[in-house]
Design an enzyme around this catalytic site. Structure first.
Site, PDB file in Angstrom:
ATOM      1  N   ARG A 133       0.823  -1.224   0.000  1.00 53.99           N
ATOM      2  CA  ARG A 133       0.000   0.000   0.000  1.00 53.99           C
ATOM      3  C   ARG A 133       0.858   1.277   0.000  1.00 53.99           C
ATOM      4  NH1 ARG A 133      -4.973  -0.860   3.976  1.00 53.99           N
ATOM      5  NH2 ARG A 133      -5.634   1.044   2.926  1.00 53.99           N
ATOM      6  N   ASP A 328     -15.392   2.176   2.259  1.00 50.65           N
ATOM      7  CA  ASP A 328     -15.269   0.813   2.814  1.00 50.65           C
ATOM      8  C   ASP A 328     -16.512  -0.029   2.512  1.00 50.65           C
ATOM      9  OD1 ASP A 328     -12.755   1.253   3.806  1.00 50.65           O
ATOM     10  OD2 ASP A 328     -13.403   1.665   5.854  1.00 50.65           O
ATOM     11  N   ARG A 359     -10.099  -3.106  -4.758  1.00 54.06           N
ATOM     12  CA  ARG A 359     -11.510  -3.487  -4.572  1.00 54.06           C
ATOM     13  C   ARG A 359     -12.332  -3.322  -5.838  1.00 54.06           C
ATOM     14  NH1 ARG A 359     -12.219  -1.305   1.664  1.00 54.06           N
ATOM     15  NH2 ARG A 359     -11.362  -3.175   2.622  1.00 54.06           N
ATOM     16  N   ARG A 401     -13.404  -7.099   3.887  1.00 59.21           N
ATOM     17  CA  ARG A 401     -14.687  -6.530   3.439  1.00 59.21           C
ATOM     18  C   ARG A 401     -15.190  -7.223   2.174  1.00 59.21           C
ATOM     19  NH1 ARG A 401     -15.105  -2.925   7.397  1.00 59.21           N
ATOM     20  NH2 ARG A 401     -13.369  -1.535   7.832  1.00 59.21           N
TER      21      ARG A 401
END
Ligand code: S3P
Length: 443
Positions: A133, A328, A359, A401
């Site tokens: 990241r 999120d 994502r 998630r």
């Protein structure tokens, strides 16, 4: 049972609805901050409702290595006490090994801001996902404040090495809205000479700012939306009651919205305006959600949510200032979009590519396996609604998630959905599968 844990995989079947009462576990963002602010305060901080999941335990372990005493007071580890060391009071780690932030971006970025003001050498590292990241976003401004700091990995990724120093306040405009970056700089500013000013292009969650105020820091919002904190003002320890985590609740909210016979009450959930974008979006899509019993707990707004299934949902466009308030929750919003009438467009969400996994790519590839029609945009997704989802084997990509969003998709898919690589839920909600199974009736 609509969801059964089978080793590291979940087997999920269609559910008629989610029914009953449920209280989410403690808020992850607030739990991290309770530990960090407790460590920087003068006095003993008592915390209740703490989230004892992987990410927050990483923060506890890192602070432990920096000389902070944290005592858990019950077996569930939801109550604890922190002996504060005061501003710039952390101790140099006894061992040279990097401080292990696990999967937690919040631990790494906020601790970098704290450590930048401490006059010793330290290093922060983490797991395979965290070490991919981007960290330039904190390294550059902390350097401007006077820290000697670098991200050693390729493309400014971890490990981060810090030689802390006496910092000086700066004014900085962030190119992207990020609560982690804003918080890192405010925490550094709290320990710097003069005033530190930070401005975001749009508002992200303000948990740090609320606590700076509550604990007695000289924090204010100056003209033009600049967050300003004066350095050197001592924080006095206050008790914390951590609210339920809205991001965790979002999986249950979404599931209840798409399973027609739902009647679910979620109690004691944090409704910080910077967090509840999904609540507003679901309501606009047509979901029936009532917000009741609103109150304030330890500086954070808290409420109960009542959601009834069966309302027809329509597609929506989500972009701009809404994105930092919902990012999120985009994986689970994409699942809801599959069940809505019409197309849902999500734009301005490029930040989703640098979360625990990319994502945007992960949502598209996994929901497509279930029969959804998902288009990938450079900065978002286009989802055609009213698709009939069919059970298949899908993977979380190691992202908690994603795992939970795919389980929600399984509740409306025909046949059985297998979600693999689910151990990652331990970072935010180890009890997810058990709680969902107990609320979801067989379809
Ligand atoms: C967090 C901020 C958010 C969020 C993350 C937790 C925090 O990231 O995605 O899960 O606790 O400050 P940003 O820094 O992108 O806002």
């Amino acid at each position: 049972m609509s969801i059964v844990a089978a080793g590291e995989a979940w087997r999920v079947r269609r559910a008629s609805g989610l029914k009953g009462f449920w209280t989410p576990p403690g808020d992850k963002s607030v739990s991290h901050r309770a530990l960090m602010f407790g460590a920087l305060s003068n006095g003993t901080t008592k915390v209740d409702g703490f989230l004892p999941a992987g990410d927050c335990l990483s923060t506890a372990n890192v602070l432990g290595r920096l000389g902070v005493t944290i005592r858990f007071l019950n077996e569930a580890r939801t109550s604890l006490e922190i002996e504060g060391l005061g501003l710039r009071g952390l101790k140099a780690p006894a061992e040279p090994a990097p401080l292990d932030c696990g999967n937690s971006g919040t631990t790494m970025r906020l601790m970098a801001g704290i450590l930048a003001a401490h006059p010793f050498r330290s290093a922060l590292s983490g797991d395979a996902s965290l070490t991919r990241r981007p960290m330039k976003r904190i390294v550059e401004p902390l350097r401007l404040m006077g820290a000697s700091i670098s991200a050693r990995g390729e493309g400014d990724t971890p490990p981060i090495e810090i030689e802390g120093a006496e910092l000086k306040g700066i004014a900085i405009e962030l190119p992207v809205a990020s609560a982690q970056v804003k918080s890192a700089l405010l925490l550094a500013g709290l320990q710097a000479a003069g005033t530190t000013r930070v401005k975001e292009p749009s508002s992200s969650r303000d948990h740090t700012e609320r606590q700076l105020r509550r604990l007695g820091a000289a924090y204010r919002v100056d003209e033009g939306g600049w967050h300003a904190v004066d350095g050197g003002v001592v924080l006095s320890a206050q008790p914390w009651q951590v609210p339920g985590d809205f991001s965790t609740a979002s999986f249950f909210l979404a599931a209840a919205a798409i399973c027609s016979r739902s009647d679910l009450t979620i109690t004691g959930v944090g409704v910080n305006p910077g967090r509840i974008g999904l609540l507003e979006v679901l309501t606009k899509m047509g979901a029936r959600i009532a917000v009741t019993n609103q109150r304030e707990v330890s500086g954070e707004p808290v409420a109960d949510l009542v959601i009834k299934g069966g309302a027809p949902l329509k597609g929506i466009r989500v972009a701009g200032d809404m994105i930092p308030r919902i990012h999120d929750e985009v994986p689970v919003l994409a699942v809801v979009a599959c069940c809505a009438d019409g197309v849902t467009i999500i734009r301005d969400a490029g930040e989703l590519r640098v979360k625990e996994t990319d994502r945007i790519a992960a949502v598209a590839s996994e929901l497509t396996k279930l029969g959804a029609k998902v288009g990938v945009l450079a900065d978002g997704l286009a989802i055609e609604g009213s698709a009939t989802l069919k059970g298949a084997e899908v993977t979380s990509h190691g992202d908690h998630r994603m795992a939970m969003a795919l389980a929600v998709a399984g509740l409306v898919a025909a046949g059985e959905t297998q979600v693999t690589d689910t151990a990652c839920v331990a970072t935010s909600y180890p009890g997810f599968a058990t709680d969902l199974a107990s609320l979801a009736g067989e379809g």
